[in-house]
Design a protein around this motif. Structure first.
Motif, PDB file in Angstrom:
ATOM      1  N   THR A 111     -13.272  -1.128 -27.110  1.00  0.00           N
ATOM      2  CA  THR A 111     -13.539   0.041 -27.951  1.00  0.00           C
ATOM      3  C   THR A 111     -13.369   1.347 -27.194  1.00  0.00           C
ATOM      4  OG1 THR A 111     -15.907   0.002 -27.431  1.00  0.00           O
ATOM      5  CG2 THR A 111     -15.172  -1.292 -29.329  1.00  0.00           C
ATOM      6  N   GLY A 112     -13.464   1.302 -25.867  1.00  0.00           N
ATOM      7  CA  GLY A 112     -13.360   2.529 -25.095  1.00  0.00           C
ATOM      8  C   GLY A 112     -14.656   3.303 -25.008  1.00  0.00           C
ATOM      9  N   HIS A 113     -15.735   2.749 -25.554  1.00  0.00           N
ATOM     10  CA  HIS A 113     -17.033   3.407 -25.528  1.00  0.00           C
ATOM     11  C   HIS A 113     -18.015   2.579 -24.700  1.00  0.00           C
ATOM     12  CE1 HIS A 113     -15.746   6.230 -28.625  1.00  0.00           C
ATOM     13  NE2 HIS A 113     -15.277   5.191 -29.300  1.00  0.00           N
ATOM     14  N   THR A 114     -19.053   3.238 -24.232  1.00  0.00           N
ATOM     15  CA  THR A 114     -20.100   2.523 -23.502  1.00  0.00           C
ATOM     16  C   THR A 114     -21.457   3.008 -23.979  1.00  0.00           C
ATOM     17  OG1 THR A 114     -20.876   1.894 -21.301  1.00  0.00           O
ATOM     18  CG2 THR A 114     -20.251   4.196 -21.611  1.00  0.00           C
ATOM     19  N   LEU A 115     -22.500   2.311 -23.597  1.00  0.00           N
ATOM     20  CA  LEU A 115     -23.842   2.672 -24.032  1.00  0.00           C
ATOM     21  C   LEU A 115     -24.313   3.937 -23.331  1.00  0.00           C
ATOM     22  CD1 LEU A 115     -25.632  -0.816 -24.009  1.00  0.00           C
ATOM     23  CD2 LEU A 115     -24.551   0.354 -25.927  1.00  0.00           C
ATOM     24  N   ASN A 116     -24.908   4.837 -24.087  1.00  0.00           N
ATOM     25  CA  ASN A 116     -25.548   5.996 -23.480  1.00  0.00           C
ATOM     26  C   ASN A 116     -27.022   5.674 -23.242  1.00  0.00           C
ATOM     27  OD1 ASN A 116     -26.998   6.563 -25.990  1.00  0.00           O
ATOM     28  ND2 ASN A 116     -25.031   7.327 -26.760  1.00  0.00           N
ATOM     29  N   ALA A 117     -27.785   6.647 -22.731  1.00  0.00           N
ATOM     30  CA  ALA A 117     -29.179   6.393 -22.368  1.00  0.00           C
ATOM     31  C   ALA A 117     -30.020   6.001 -23.580  1.00  0.00           C
ATOM     32  CB  ALA A 117     -29.773   7.637 -21.689  1.00  0.00           C
ATOM     33  N   HIS A 118     -29.758   6.622 -24.721  1.00  0.00           N
ATOM     34  CA  HIS A 118     -30.518   6.298 -25.932  1.00  0.00           C
ATOM     35  C   HIS A 118     -30.258   4.859 -26.364  1.00  0.00           C
ATOM     36  CE1 HIS A 118     -31.449   6.225 -30.264  1.00  0.00           C
ATOM     37  NE2 HIS A 118     -32.388   7.110 -29.955  1.00  0.00           N
ATOM     38  N   ASN A 119     -29.002   4.438 -26.353  1.00  0.00           N
ATOM     39  CA  ASN A 119     -28.659   3.052 -26.707  1.00  0.00           C
ATOM     40  C   ASN A 119     -29.288   2.067 -25.737  1.00  0.00           C
ATOM     41  OD1 ASN A 119     -25.311   4.257 -27.286  1.00  0.00           O
ATOM     42  ND2 ASN A 119     -26.965   4.092 -28.764  1.00  0.00           N
ATOM     43  N   LEU A 120     -29.235   2.392 -24.455  1.00  0.00           N
ATOM     44  CA  LEU A 120     -29.772   1.505 -23.430  1.00  0.00           C
ATOM     45  C   LEU A 120     -31.279   1.341 -23.586  1.00  0.00           C
ATOM     46  CD1 LEU A 120     -29.158  -0.152 -20.892  1.00  0.00           C
ATOM     47  CD2 LEU A 120     -29.566   1.919 -19.551  1.00  0.00           C
ATOM     48  N   HIS A 121     -31.968   2.424 -23.901  1.00  0.00           N
ATOM     49  CA  HIS A 121     -33.416   2.350 -24.105  1.00  0.00           C
ATOM     50  C   HIS A 121     -33.749   1.455 -25.297  1.00  0.00           C
ATOM     51  CE1 HIS A 121     -37.188   3.956 -25.984  1.00  0.00           C
ATOM     52  NE2 HIS A 121     -37.625   3.657 -24.773  1.00  0.00           N
ATOM     53  N   THR A 122     -32.993   1.589 -26.371  1.00  0.00           N
ATOM     54  CA  THR A 122     -33.212   0.738 -27.544  1.00  0.00           C
ATOM     55  C   THR A 122     -33.013  -0.732 -27.190  1.00  0.00           C
ATOM     56  OG1 THR A 122     -32.486   2.507 -29.028  1.00  0.00           O
ATOM     57  CG2 THR A 122     -32.483   0.268 -29.910  1.00  0.00           C
ATOM     58  N   TYR A 123     -31.961  -1.023 -26.432  1.00  0.00           N
ATOM     59  CA  TYR A 123     -31.678  -2.398 -26.012  1.00  0.00           C
ATOM     60  C   TYR A 123     -32.829  -2.967 -25.188  1.00  0.00           C
ATOM     61  CZ  TYR A 123     -29.570  -6.176 -23.288  1.00  0.00           C
ATOM     62  OH  TYR A 123     -29.321  -7.371 -22.674  1.00  0.00           O
ATOM     63  N   LEU A 124     -33.307  -2.207 -24.202  1.00  0.00           N
ATOM     64  CA  LEU A 124     -34.388  -2.695 -23.344  1.00  0.00           C
ATOM     65  C   LEU A 124     -35.679  -2.895 -24.124  1.00  0.00           C
ATOM     66  CD1 LEU A 124     -33.803  -0.609 -20.088  1.00  0.00           C
ATOM     67  CD2 LEU A 124     -33.504  -3.067 -20.375  1.00  0.00           C
TER      68      LEU A 124
END
Length: 260
Positions: A111-124
């Motif tokens: 996709t050419g995209h990666t997780l930002n800090a907000h996405n990463l926090h939701t995942y954790l």
């Protein structure tokens, strides 16, 4: 060599024959970690105008013993976020492997995209909640610092229950009691945090690390500090508090031998 606990202090099986371990009753129920063993203490973080500053010392304690003095508790993710770990070190290492796998998947995605800090926090937070729901929690509280999808500073926490919280300044462990008053005086709300410069935020975090070194018996004077902005991450893992000395304690009544 047999490294299992039931083999400690015993002769070698290949020389003296196999040992009858039936008395160990290995058919009992599965057990999960009841409490953390080797732990890291506070993580402190503060937003400023262009990003977030986050820091954690490099000590891992075995109970009250300062056992490991070179444990890095800040972990970068995709040049967009830094995760600071407080709590159990073995669970921290599990989460680190999990994040490494996720980082690899994101780096090679189509996709050419990666997780930002907000996405990463939701995942954790979902990982923590899942493990808590299985009655096998990860004994950690983490701070996620970075930028969100709009390139604005992002700072939030997640704990072993899956509880999430966001604020201009955050701290785990004793830092929630000793460092937060300092940070909240400087940045009581989002508007005040947006007026802070990078230099002010870094100086405030260093002052918090100094206070924690003197007041928290499970901390040390060597620490890691990271500055996260939309331009990337500046991580330094072997910082040391300057000119720290306990000489002032001799002037405190009740310390050592008092002559008057």
């Amino acid at each position: 060599m047999n490294h299992l606990p039931q083999g400690w202090g015993r002769p070698r099986d290949d020389v003296y024959g196999a040992y009858d371990a039936s008395y160990l009753q290995n058919s009992g129920p599965n057990q999960h970690t009841q409490q953390p063993v080797v732990t890291g203490t506070s993580v402190v973080a503060l937003k400023f105008k262009e990003g977030v500053v986050i820091a954690a010392d490099n000590l891992a304690s075995y109970g009250s013993l300062a056992r490991f003095t070179d444990v890095k508790r800040l972990r970068t993710f995709a040049d967009a976020a830094v995760v600071g770990f407080g709590g159990d070190v073995s669970d921290m290492q599990y989460l680190d492997r999990l994040l490494t796998s996720l980082d690899t998947e994101e780096a090679y995605g189509t996709t050419g995209h990666t997780l930002n800090a907000h996405n990463l926090h939701t995942y954790l937070s979902k990982v923590f909640y899942k493990r808590r729901s299985e009655f096998n929690p990860l004994w950690n509280q983490v701070l996620v610092a970075g930028v969100d999808q709009e390139k604005k500073p992002f700072l939030a926490s997640a704990d072993l229950l899956g509880t999430t919280f966001s604020a201009p300044s955050l701290a785990t462990g004793f830092g929630a009691h000793l460092a937060q008053p300092i940070l909240r005086t400087l940045a009581p709300d989002e508007e005040a945090a947006a007026g802070l410069s990078k230099e002010q935020a870094v100086e405030a975090i260093k002052e918090c690390m100094k206070v924690l070194f003197y007041r928290d018996a499970r901390s040390m004077d060597k620490y890691s500090i990271a500055v996260v902005t939309k331009d990337g991450i500046d991580l330094r893992e072997n910082e040391k508090l300057e000119a720290q000395s306990w000489a002032f304690a001799e002037k405190i009544r009740g310390y050592g031998t008092q002559v008057n």
